[in-house]
Scaffold this motif. Sequence first.
Motif, PDB file in Angstrom:
ATOM      1  N   ILE A 107       0.822  -1.278   0.033  1.00 28.92           N
ATOM      2  CA  ILE A 107      -0.113  -0.037   0.113  1.00 28.92           C
ATOM      3  C   ILE A 107       0.934   1.309   0.051  1.00 28.92           C
ATOM      4  O   ILE A 107       1.634   1.407   0.804  1.00 28.92           O
ATOM      5  CB  ILE A 107      -0.819  -0.140   1.121  1.00 28.92           C
ATOM      6  CG1 ILE A 107      -1.772  -1.218   1.242  1.00 28.92           C
ATOM      7  CG2 ILE A 107      -1.746   1.583   1.268  1.00 28.92           C
ATOM      8  CD1 ILE A 107      -2.681  -1.394  -0.150  1.00 28.92           C
ATOM      9  N   ASP A 108       0.543   2.051  -0.837  1.00 27.58           N
ATOM     10  CA  ASP A 108       1.486   3.708  -0.940  1.00 27.58           C
ATOM     11  C   ASP A 108       1.120   4.266   0.097  1.00 27.58           C
ATOM     12  O   ASP A 108       0.035   4.038   0.922  1.00 27.58           O
ATOM     13  CB  ASP A 108       1.098   4.258  -2.463  1.00 27.58           C
ATOM     14  CG  ASP A 108      -0.463   4.715  -2.528  1.00 27.58           C
ATOM     15  OD1 ASP A 108      -0.684   5.643  -1.950  1.00 27.58           O
ATOM     16  OD2 ASP A 108      -1.217   3.795  -2.864  1.00 27.58           O
ATOM     17  N   SER A 109       2.046   5.145   0.449  1.00 27.78           N
ATOM     18  CA  SER A 109       1.906   6.054   1.603  1.00 27.78           C
ATOM     19  C   SER A 109       0.435   7.004   1.583  1.00 27.78           C
ATOM     20  O   SER A 109      -0.036   7.124   2.656  1.00 27.78           O
ATOM     21  CB  SER A 109       3.110   7.014   1.763  1.00 27.78           C
ATOM     22  OG  SER A 109       3.259   7.783   0.721  1.00 27.78           O
ATOM     23  N   GLN A 110       0.121   7.448   0.751  1.00 29.05           N
ATOM     24  CA  GLN A 110      -1.218   8.289   0.584  1.00 29.05           C
ATOM     25  C   GLN A 110      -2.473   7.227   1.018  1.00 29.05           C
ATOM     26  O   GLN A 110      -3.347   7.925   1.756  1.00 29.05           O
ATOM     27  CB  GLN A 110      -1.186   8.957  -0.447  1.00 29.05           C
ATOM     28  CG  GLN A 110      -2.726   9.827  -0.880  1.00 29.05           C
ATOM     29  CD  GLN A 110      -2.624  10.765   0.019  1.00 29.05           C
ATOM     30  OE1 GLN A 110      -1.680  11.756   0.331  1.00 29.05           O
ATOM     31  NE2 GLN A 110      -3.668  11.095   0.857  1.00 29.05           N
ATOM     32  N   THR A 111      -2.579   6.117   0.542  1.00 30.96           N
ATOM     33  CA  THR A 111      -3.503   5.382   0.991  1.00 30.96           C
ATOM     34  C   THR A 111      -3.424   4.909   2.475  1.00 30.96           C
ATOM     35  O   THR A 111      -4.588   4.975   2.997  1.00 30.96           O
ATOM     36  CB  THR A 111      -3.617   4.077  -0.249  1.00 30.96           C
ATOM     37  OG1 THR A 111      -3.537   4.409  -1.592  1.00 30.96           O
ATOM     38  CG2 THR A 111      -4.614   3.066   0.019  1.00 30.96           C
ATOM     39  N   LEU A 112      -2.090   4.570   2.607  1.00 29.45           N
ATOM     40  CA  LEU A 112      -2.177   4.175   4.102  1.00 29.45           C
ATOM     41  C   LEU A 112      -2.737   5.297   4.954  1.00 29.45           C
ATOM     42  O   LEU A 112      -3.280   5.128   5.873  1.00 29.45           O
ATOM     43  CB  LEU A 112      -0.863   3.607   4.575  1.00 29.45           C
ATOM     44  CG  LEU A 112      -0.669   3.444   5.949  1.00 29.45           C
ATOM     45  CD1 LEU A 112      -1.491   2.161   6.196  1.00 29.45           C
ATOM     46  CD2 LEU A 112       0.945   3.081   6.155  1.00 29.45           C
ATOM     47  N   ARG A 113      -2.213   6.731   4.744  1.00 32.43           N
ATOM     48  CA  ARG A 113      -2.556   7.815   5.174  1.00 32.43           C
ATOM     49  C   ARG A 113      -3.920   7.948   5.580  1.00 32.43           C
ATOM     50  O   ARG A 113      -4.592   8.348   6.392  1.00 32.43           O
ATOM     51  CB  ARG A 113      -1.806   8.861   4.785  1.00 32.43           C
ATOM     52  CG  ARG A 113      -2.229  10.173   5.572  1.00 32.43           C
ATOM     53  CD  ARG A 113      -1.419  11.365   4.826  1.00 32.43           C
ATOM     54  NE  ARG A 113      -0.155  11.209   4.715  1.00 32.43           N
ATOM     55  CZ  ARG A 113       0.487  11.188   3.389  1.00 32.43           C
ATOM     56  NH1 ARG A 113      -0.305  11.591   2.581  1.00 32.43           N
ATOM     57  NH2 ARG A 113       1.684  11.050   3.153  1.00 32.43           N
ATOM     58  N   ASP A 114      -4.889   7.781   4.065  1.00 30.52           N
ATOM     59  CA  ASP A 114      -6.234   7.678   4.374  1.00 30.52           C
ATOM     60  C   ASP A 114      -6.961   6.824   5.058  1.00 30.52           C
ATOM     61  O   ASP A 114      -7.969   7.069   5.647  1.00 30.52           O
ATOM     62  CB  ASP A 114      -6.728   7.882   2.633  1.00 30.52           C
ATOM     63  CG  ASP A 114      -6.387   8.709   1.823  1.00 30.52           C
ATOM     64  OD1 ASP A 114      -5.878  10.050   2.207  1.00 30.52           O
ATOM     65  OD2 ASP A 114      -6.199   8.766   0.571  1.00 30.52           O
ATOM     66  N   VAL A 115      -6.440   5.543   5.031  1.00 33.02           N
ATOM     67  CA  VAL A 115      -7.019   4.406   5.757  1.00 33.02           C
ATOM     68  C   VAL A 115      -6.855   4.823   7.331  1.00 33.02           C
ATOM     69  O   VAL A 115      -7.706   4.448   8.070  1.00 33.02           O
ATOM     70  CB  VAL A 115      -6.267   3.043   5.455  1.00 33.02           C
ATOM     71  CG1 VAL A 115      -6.623   1.977   6.382  1.00 33.02           C
ATOM     72  CG2 VAL A 115      -6.834   2.533   3.871  1.00 33.02           C
ATOM     73  N   LEU A 116      -5.725   4.958   7.632  1.00 31.74           N
ATOM     74  CA  LEU A 116      -5.285   5.328   9.109  1.00 31.74           C
ATOM     75  C   LEU A 116      -6.237   6.757   9.672  1.00 31.74           C
ATOM     76  O   LEU A 116      -6.825   6.774  10.731  1.00 31.74           O
ATOM     77  CB  LEU A 116      -3.912   5.501   9.401  1.00 31.74           C
ATOM     78  CG  LEU A 116      -3.070   4.472   9.236  1.00 31.74           C
ATOM     79  CD1 LEU A 116      -1.636   4.977   9.667  1.00 31.74           C
ATOM     80  CD2 LEU A 116      -3.530   3.365  10.179  1.00 31.74           C
ATOM     81  N   ASN A 117      -6.665   7.724   8.775  1.00 31.71           N
ATOM     82  CA  ASN A 117      -7.543   8.814   9.054  1.00 31.71           C
ATOM     83  C   ASN A 117      -8.761   8.277   9.213  1.00 31.71           C
ATOM     84  O   ASN A 117      -9.504   8.733  10.113  1.00 31.71           O
ATOM     85  CB  ASN A 117      -6.967   9.891   8.155  1.00 31.71           C
ATOM     86  CG  ASN A 117      -5.874  10.508   8.452  1.00 31.71           C
ATOM     87  OD1 ASN A 117      -5.363  10.854   9.776  1.00 31.71           O
ATOM     88  ND2 ASN A 117      -5.254  11.041   7.535  1.00 31.71           N
ATOM     89  N   LEU A 118      -9.208   7.424   8.305  1.00 35.93           N
ATOM     90  CA  LEU A 118     -10.624   7.103   8.312  1.00 35.93           C
ATOM     91  C   LEU A 118     -10.882   6.160   9.684  1.00 35.93           C
ATOM     92  O   LEU A 118     -11.753   6.305  10.340  1.00 35.93           O
ATOM     93  CB  LEU A 118     -10.989   6.076   7.256  1.00 35.93           C
ATOM     94  CG  LEU A 118     -11.279   6.796   5.910  1.00 35.93           C
ATOM     95  CD1 LEU A 118     -11.118   5.900   4.527  1.00 35.93           C
ATOM     96  CD2 LEU A 118     -12.601   7.290   6.007  1.00 35.93           C
TER      97      LEU A 118
END
Length: 182
Positions: A147-158
Amino acid sequence: MQIVHSHLLLDACCVLNFCASGQLLGILKSIPVRVAVTQVVREQELQTLQRLEGEENDGASQFEAAIAQNLLITVDFESEEEAESFVNYAAILDDGESATGAIAVHRQWAMATDDKRAISFFRKETPQLQVLSTLEIVKHWSEEAGIDSQTLRDVLNLIRVKGRYMPPKSHPLHSWWETARQ
């Protein structure tokens, strides 16, 4: 993440976090053992997720899809010992953690929870029980799936916003959480 048991039982808080992430199916697929929830957790979570459905939350449909695709199985008490442990644990913990812990202990399965009281209780009472957390599983998924860093960031923020989850500063992966969310 190495799971030393044949199954991983998810507690309600982890199910909610994975559904909040929008990535429940991918997360479940990355777990290297059979994944289950107790009947108690399934009933509680489905009700909670259905209430959230009006908020454009697709958690209930993800949860049902995971069950339909056999990525998530439902288990119930199979012995008097499991049921008795559930009753004993329920005097101290919530029903979901109690059912999850009782079945995990008696079947020698791993469990996943973020409930601090449950983690402390099971580590003290049953040190042989492997207890995982949302963060350990999400980190594993992100690495396994690339998983790329932007997607991971989005997932963690969700997970933070929709799941209302914030790991305690004492969590071993707290700094990973902070860094990945930036």
